[in-house]
Design a protein around this motif. Structure first.
Motif, PDB file in Angstrom:
ATOM      1  N   TYR A  51       0.855  -1.175   0.000  1.00  0.00           N
ATOM      2  CA  TYR A  51       0.000   0.000   0.000  1.00  0.00           C
ATOM      3  C   TYR A  51       0.894   1.229   0.000  1.00  0.00           C
ATOM      4  CZ  TYR A  51       1.009  -0.390   4.990  1.00  0.00           C
ATOM      5  OH  TYR A  51       1.640  -0.508   6.199  1.00  0.00           O
ATOM      6  N   VAL A 101      -1.171   8.202   1.203  1.00  0.00           N
ATOM      7  CA  VAL A 101      -1.984   9.157   0.454  1.00  0.00           C
ATOM      8  C   VAL A 101      -1.465  10.562   0.781  1.00  0.00           C
ATOM      9  CG1 VAL A 101      -4.290  10.113   0.113  1.00  0.00           C
ATOM     10  CG2 VAL A 101      -3.994   7.644   0.452  1.00  0.00           C
ATOM     11  N   GLN A 134      -3.382   3.839   0.840  1.00  0.00           N
ATOM     12  CA  GLN A 134      -4.208   3.301  -0.243  1.00  0.00           C
ATOM     13  C   GLN A 134      -3.588   2.013  -0.755  1.00  0.00           C
ATOM     14  OE1 GLN A 134      -4.464   5.702  -3.809  1.00  0.00           O
ATOM     15  NE2 GLN A 134      -6.525   4.936  -4.219  1.00  0.00           N
ATOM     16  N   GLY A 185      -7.204  -0.024  -4.508  1.00  0.00           N
ATOM     17  CA  GLY A 185      -7.470   1.382  -4.221  1.00  0.00           C
ATOM     18  C   GLY A 185      -8.182   1.638  -2.905  1.00  0.00           C
ATOM     19  N   VAL A 220      -8.907   2.825   0.578  1.00  0.00           N
ATOM     20  CA  VAL A 220      -8.267   3.860   1.394  1.00  0.00           C
ATOM     21  C   VAL A 220      -8.567   3.549   2.852  1.00  0.00           C
ATOM     22  CG1 VAL A 220      -8.173   6.321   1.924  1.00  0.00           C
ATOM     23  CG2 VAL A 220      -8.434   5.569  -0.447  1.00  0.00           C
TER      24      VAL A 220
END
Length: 78
Positions: free
Chosen positions: A27, A30, A46, A51, A53
């Protein structure tokens, strides 16, 4: 007594450290603009695969329990 070897430790880690939705093993942080317009880490991460979050690593690793899945014994679904 159980001893970890490189092989079985690797197996344990791959089961734990992956996305619960897509299985991705990484990951990213962000980055968002703060109130001054400066690009800064937002405190969110993220998943690079799907994707998703999240702010807590456990949100990424484990699927959330849906309210529909929580029942008391003997209670029927409606």
């Amino acid at each position: 007594m159980f001893h970890y070897t490189k092989n079985n430790l690797s197996r344990v880690m791959t089961k734990i450290n992956k996305c619960h939705r897509c299985g991705a093993t990484s990951y990213k942080t962000v980055i968002k603009r703060d109130e001054n317009g400066t690009m800064m880490p937002s405190g969110e991460h993220q998943c690079v695969g799907c994707g998703l979050v999240f702010t807590d690593i456990d949100e990424w690793r484990t699927a959330p329990i849906q309210k529909e899945e929580i029942q008391t014994e003997g209670q029927d679904r409606q």
